[in-house]
Design a protein around this motif. Structure first.
Motif, short mmCIF file in Angstrom:
data_model
loop_
_atom_site.label_atom_id
_atom_site.label_comp_id
_atom_site.label_asym_id
_atom_site.label_seq_id
_atom_site.Cartn_x
_atom_site.Cartn_y
_atom_site.Cartn_z
N THR A 39 61.53 65.11 30.67
CA THR A 39 61.96 64.53 32.14
C THR A 39 60.74 63.82 32.55
N ASP A 40 60.92 63.21 33.65
CA ASP A 40 59.87 62.68 34.16
C ASP A 40 58.42 63.42 34.69
N GLU A 41 59.03 64.54 35.22
CA GLU A 41 58.07 65.69 35.58
C GLU A 41 57.40 66.11 34.35
N ASP A 42 58.22 66.32 33.41
CA ASP A 42 57.21 66.57 32.31
C ASP A 42 56.15 65.76 31.71
N LYS A 43 56.66 64.72 31.56
CA LYS A 43 55.71 63.28 31.20
C LYS A 43 54.37 63.40 31.99
N GLU A 44 54.49 63.44 33.20
CA GLU A 44 53.55 63.74 34.08
C GLU A 44 52.58 65.00 34.07
N ARG A 47 50.64 64.29 31.00
CA ARG A 47 49.47 63.34 31.09
C ARG A 47 48.50 63.90 31.89
N THR A 48 48.94 64.66 32.79
CA THR A 48 47.64 65.29 33.84
C THR A 48 46.98 66.37 33.37
N THR A 49 47.73 67.34 32.86
CA THR A 49 46.88 68.75 32.63
C THR A 49 47.05 68.90 30.95
N GLY A 50 47.85 67.97 30.05
CA GLY A 50 47.66 68.28 28.73
C GLY A 50 49.02 69.46 28.32
N ASN A 51 49.53 70.01 29.21
CA ASN A 51 50.37 70.94 29.02
C ASN A 51 51.83 70.69 29.82
N LEU A 52 52.75 71.16 28.98
CA LEU A 52 54.32 70.93 29.53
C LEU A 52 54.46 71.73 30.92
N GLY A 53 53.96 73.07 30.89
CA GLY A 53 54.09 73.77 32.18
C GLY A 53 55.29 74.67 32.19
#
Length: 199
Positions: A39-44, A47-53
């Motif tokens: 998702t767009d949130e996944d991509k962000e 890109r920012t933390t290196g982890n999917l979260g």
């Protein structure tokens, strides 16, 4: 001259091999990854933390099995990594700081614990963001993110010679003066065999 990260990996016969991970372009996050669409949130997050979260269902390409997994990007080589959530082990103590059961369960969801106060083994106190990394196969300290502008500014400073403003090429400690790769004779103070050095 090629930049790469080196790692030791054990094959099916138990032999330890030195494996290079070449730096590549940033992965195409618009493509499915093992059956999962970002998702767009996944991509962000990547890109920012290196982890999917979070934990997501990935499809094993060889067996077709659906496996709940963590996903991360190597911040240096830009390789994608994943590993099964069922194999995660979290130590309940970091330095001298003990994690609560609630914090451990929260980390298992893949989400981050920001600004966690950690007391190091040397007694010093610092704050860090904790999160599960698929690349490290465990909990990591998420590096503080810098803006592109700040990164570029720092790179420009590194390229400038003090006093005259001339630019100088940054040389890797892995490269010899003639552009060859330095021979690695030990790793983490462990001597390498002649064959491992050749590899």
């Amino acid at each position: 001259q090629v930049d790469a990260r080196l790692s030791f990996q054990t094959d099916e016969q138990g032999k330890v091999n030195l494996v290079p991970h070449l730096i590549r372009k940033y992965p195409n996050l618009n493509e499915e990854y093992n059956g999962y669409k970002f998702t767009d949130e996944d991509k962000e997050n990547l890109r920012t933390t290196g982890n999917l979260g979070k934990v997501v269902d990935l499809v094993d390409k060889s067996t077709g099995e659906v496996i709940p997994s963590y996903v991360s990007i190597d911040r240096y080589t830009h390789e994608m990594y994943h590993f099964p959530a069922s194999t995660l082990e979290i130590n309940d103590t970091i330095g001298k700081t003990k994690l609560s059961n609630q914090e451990i369960e929260f980390l298992k969801t893949g989400m981050a614990i920001p600004n966690k106060e950690i007391i190091g083994k040397n007694g010093k106190t610092y704050h860090a963001t904790l999160q599960v990394s698929a690349e490290r196969r465990g909990v990591e300290f998420v590096p503080k993110q810098r803006t592109q502008k700040t990164t570029q500014k720092n790179e420009n400073k590194q390229e400038q010679k003090a006093g005259d403003g001339e630019k100088t090429e940054k040389r890797s400690t892995w490269i010899t003066k003639d552009g060859g790769i330095k021979r690695l004779k030990q790793w983490n103070k462990i001597p390498l065999t002649e064959q491992q050095q050749n590899d």
